[in-house]
Every structure is written in structure tokens, then in C-alpha cells.
Design an enzyme around this catalytic site. Structure first.
Site, PDB file in Angstrom:
ATOM      1  N   SER A 116       1.260  -1.511   0.290  1.00 13.79           N
ATOM      2  CA  SER A 116       0.284   0.145  -0.386  1.00 13.79           C
ATOM      3  C   SER A 116       0.685   1.185  -0.311  1.00 13.79           C
ATOM      4  O   SER A 116       1.917   1.660   0.657  1.00 13.79           O
ATOM      5  CB  SER A 116      -0.668   0.338   1.183  1.00 13.79           C
ATOM      6  OG  SER A 116      -1.513   1.275   1.414  1.00 13.79           O
ATOM      7  N   TYR A 140      -2.084  -0.105  10.530  1.00 14.15           N
ATOM      8  CA  TYR A 140      -2.209   0.008   8.841  1.00 14.15           C
ATOM      9  C   TYR A 140      -1.438  -0.400   7.562  1.00 14.15           C
ATOM     10  O   TYR A 140       0.052  -1.339   7.597  1.00 14.15           O
ATOM     11  CB  TYR A 140      -3.874   0.667   8.048  1.00 14.15           C
ATOM     12  CG  TYR A 140      -3.763  -0.332   6.589  1.00 14.15           C
ATOM     13  CD1 TYR A 140      -3.426  -2.225   5.897  1.00 14.15           C
ATOM     14  CD2 TYR A 140      -3.395   0.953   5.571  1.00 14.15           C
ATOM     15  CE1 TYR A 140      -3.303  -1.971   5.031  1.00 14.15           C
ATOM     16  CE2 TYR A 140      -3.458   0.301   4.520  1.00 14.15           C
ATOM     17  CZ  TYR A 140      -3.591  -1.045   3.491  1.00 14.15           C
ATOM     18  OH  TYR A 140      -3.403  -1.113   2.832  1.00 14.15           O
ATOM     19  N   LYS A 144       2.005  -2.943   6.563  1.00 15.89           N
ATOM     20  CA  LYS A 144       2.728  -3.010   5.209  1.00 15.89           C
ATOM     21  C   LYS A 144       3.656  -3.537   4.781  1.00 15.89           C
ATOM     22  O   LYS A 144       4.767  -3.930   4.719  1.00 15.89           O
ATOM     23  CB  LYS A 144       2.139  -2.882   4.349  1.00 15.89           C
ATOM     24  CG  LYS A 144       0.387  -2.589   4.566  1.00 15.89           C
ATOM     25  CD  LYS A 144      -0.265  -3.842   3.256  1.00 15.89           C
ATOM     26  CE  LYS A 144      -1.681  -4.223   2.531  1.00 15.89           C
ATOM     27  NZ  LYS A 144      -1.435  -5.271   2.546  1.00 15.89           N
TER      28      LYS A 144
END
Length: 319
Positions: A116, A140, A144
Site C-alpha cells: 500500500s 495499517y 504492510k
């Protein structure tokens, strides 16, 4: 090739299943249906599986002996990751570790990972290329980036070759109308705007009008989901070259549009008017996020065929 598509019942994963099948690959979807829908898996086989269940993963790897794995099975809501970091580190990091262990233990060493733009945090320059500093500002994005680091170690230790794709804003629906975005609740800007245009919601909220952009609203780079899926097929071809090294690529259209521009374009295309409400900024929203896809264009010869803003919106219009 025989491909495991982890999270193939979700938005991007289900489009990947269709495009991989159309390209002649044998696809097997693994999904726990926490956010996906089994009826979105239109091709190949489906197996209910949670990536936190290593025993089940090993059973399925032994049953199917896949040649490669594409991993889409992550939780991805930034604000939820801030309030529930355990959920994100457990699934996104521990679950991926299980998946990688099952791959190594079953002699599968080709891996395509959905990363991402969130790994970059607040941009220091635009457009964002692969060398941009990586300073994620939420769990988040951190989850990643952790997986990206883990992949490097698995390459050194086990010869696992991977391609990592850092998505910017995935958007659009299957142009043939078989698949769509079905998040519940919906959090992506374009489908929310379309809901307002279709009369499914009373208004659309704009969070912040004082950003350092031409009209004060955030600017984002939208790439059509089919172009993302096609990039994965090119990544697979890349991994099949004997001399290929593991690699990371940013994926976007290279163009940025403000929230107000997107709203106006939807109004023009749908010829529908709807109420727009200005609200205060949300924490963690950078002013501008635009990708440089130059590396993918050069090495993978990647082309975007559906990613102009008009094309993306047209695939969202209910026929």
C-alpha cells in the site's frame, strides 16, 4: 499456472480471479469471508480458509500444490487500525507469516504481495517513487511495511521470490458488469459519491477544505482495479523469468484529482446533482498522494487501459 488467490472473494481479489482465469491460469481462491463474498468468486475453485490457521493452509497447499500465490487478504481501514491495532498486526503480519511458512514448507516460492501507499506516510515529494522514505503513520501502513521487510528475509533464507505492489487508490468496477465493490460499510470516495448520485445517501461529505492544493481538498491518484489485476499478471510473468530478482513497484495512474474535481466529474457524467457537506479534516489524510509508476512501466512494460477518471467513473455507473 496454478495460482492461490488469497482474499479472492474481496473487491480486488475477485477481479483478479476473473482476469487470471481469462488469461488461462487455474485459480483457487482462499478466503475466510470476513469482508468478502463467495458469490463474487466467479471462476475456479473456492476454499474457506483463514490465514491464521496454519494447519488448514498446509492441508490446502498439499492438496493443490500451487505454482504461485497472490495475497490480497489484509484488513485495510486506516481508522480501524488505529483503534484496533491487534486485529491488523494479527491478520496482516502473523497471518502472512503463516502463509509464507506454508509456502516454504510446500515448496512454493513465487509470491505477489498487495502492499500500500500507506507505507510512505506523509509524502516528502510528489510523485512518490519506490525510493521515497517509508514512514507509515498508522498501524495499517506499519503492518504492510513489516511484511515487506519479512519478504526480504524470506528471499535471503529460502529463495522465495516476490513482487510487491504498493497500491494508491484502487477504483472502478468490472467493465463487463459482473463484479463490483461491496464494502460494508463503504469507505472509498468514488462509490460513496456514486451512492449520493444514485439517491442511496442524502449527501456526500468533504473532509477538509484548507489543504495545500488548488481547491483546498485532498488530491488522490486513482487506478482502475482491472489495471491493478493486469499488473499482477505482468508480475507473475516477471517472476517466471529465470534471472528475475524480487522487486517492489508503485502502482497508480500518475495523475491526481481533488475531492471536489471527482465530485464534479461524477455530476457531469451522471447528470445528477446532490448535496455536498464540508466537514473538518480527518487525522492522517495527506494533502496529495500521486504515484510514479515509471519503474513498473519500464520493467513490467505496464500500461493502464482503464484508469482515466472518466473511464473509472463510467464503470461505476449503473447501466
Amino acid at each position: 499456472m496454478k495460482i492461490f488467490i488469497i482474499g479472492g472473494a474481496g473487491y480486488i481479489g475477485s477481479h483478479m480471479v476473473k482476469i487470471a482465469h481469462q488469461a488461462g491460469h487455474e485459480v483457487i481462491t482462499l478466503d475466510n469471508l470476513s469482508t468478502g463474498y463467495q458469490d463474487a468468486v466467479l471462476y475456479g475453485k473456492f476454499e474457506f480458509c483463514d490465514i491464521l490457521n496454519l494447519e488448514k493452509l498446509n492441508e490446502l497447499f498439499n492438496k493443490y500444490t500451487p505454482d504461485a500465490v497472490m495475497h490480497f487478504s489484509a484488513y485495510s481501514l486506516v481508522h480501524e487500525s488505529v483503534s484496533d491495532p491487534y486485529k491488523y498486526y494479527s491478520n496482516n503480519v502473523s497471518g502472512t507469516l503463516n502463509l509464507l511458512k506454508a509456502m516454504i514448507d510446500n515448496n512454493c516460492r513465487k509470491f505477489i504481495f498487495s502492499s500500500s501507499a500507506a507505507i510512505f506516510g506523509n509524502p516528502e515529494y510528489i510523485p512518490i517513487d519506490e525510493d521515497h522514505p517509508k514512514n507509515p503513520i498508522n498501524p495499517y501502513g506499519k503492518s504492510k511495511l513489516m511484511v515487506e521487510e519479512i519478504l526480504k528475509d524470506f528471499d535471503v533464507a529460502h529463495g522465495l521470490k516476490y513482487v510487491t505492489f504498493r497500491y494508491f487508490n484502487a477504483a472502478g468496477h468490472d467493465p463487463e458488469g459482473e463484479l463490483s465493490e461491496r464494502h460494508n460499510p463503504e469507505t472509498h470516495l468514488l462509490p460513496i459519491i456514486m451512492q449520493a448520485a444514485n439517491g442511496q445517501r442524502m449527501s456526500i461529505s468533504v473532509f477538509g477544505n484548507d489543504y495545500d492544493t488548488k481547491d483546498g481538498t485532498c488530491v488522490r491518484d486513482y487506478i482502475h482495479v482491472n489495471d491493478l489485476a493486469n499488473a499482477h499478471l505482468e508480475g507473475l510473468k516477471y517472476l517466471n523469468k529465470r534471472e528475475s530478482l524480487s522487486a517492489e513497484f508503485n502502482l497508480g495512474s500518475g495523475s491526481g484529482f481533488s475531492v471536489k474535481e471527482v465530485i464534479q466529474k461524477v455530476k457531469e457524467i451522471t447528470q445528477k446533482d446532490f448535496k455536498v457537506v464540508e466537514e473538518s479534516r480527518r487525522f492522517g489524510d495527506p494533502s496529495i498522494l500521486i504515484a510514479s509508476s515509471a519503474k513498473a512501466e519500464q520493467i513490467l512494460e505496464l500500461k493502464t487501459n482503464f484508469s482515466s477518471l472518466e473511464q473509472v467513473i463510467q464503470t461505476l455507473v449503473v447501466k
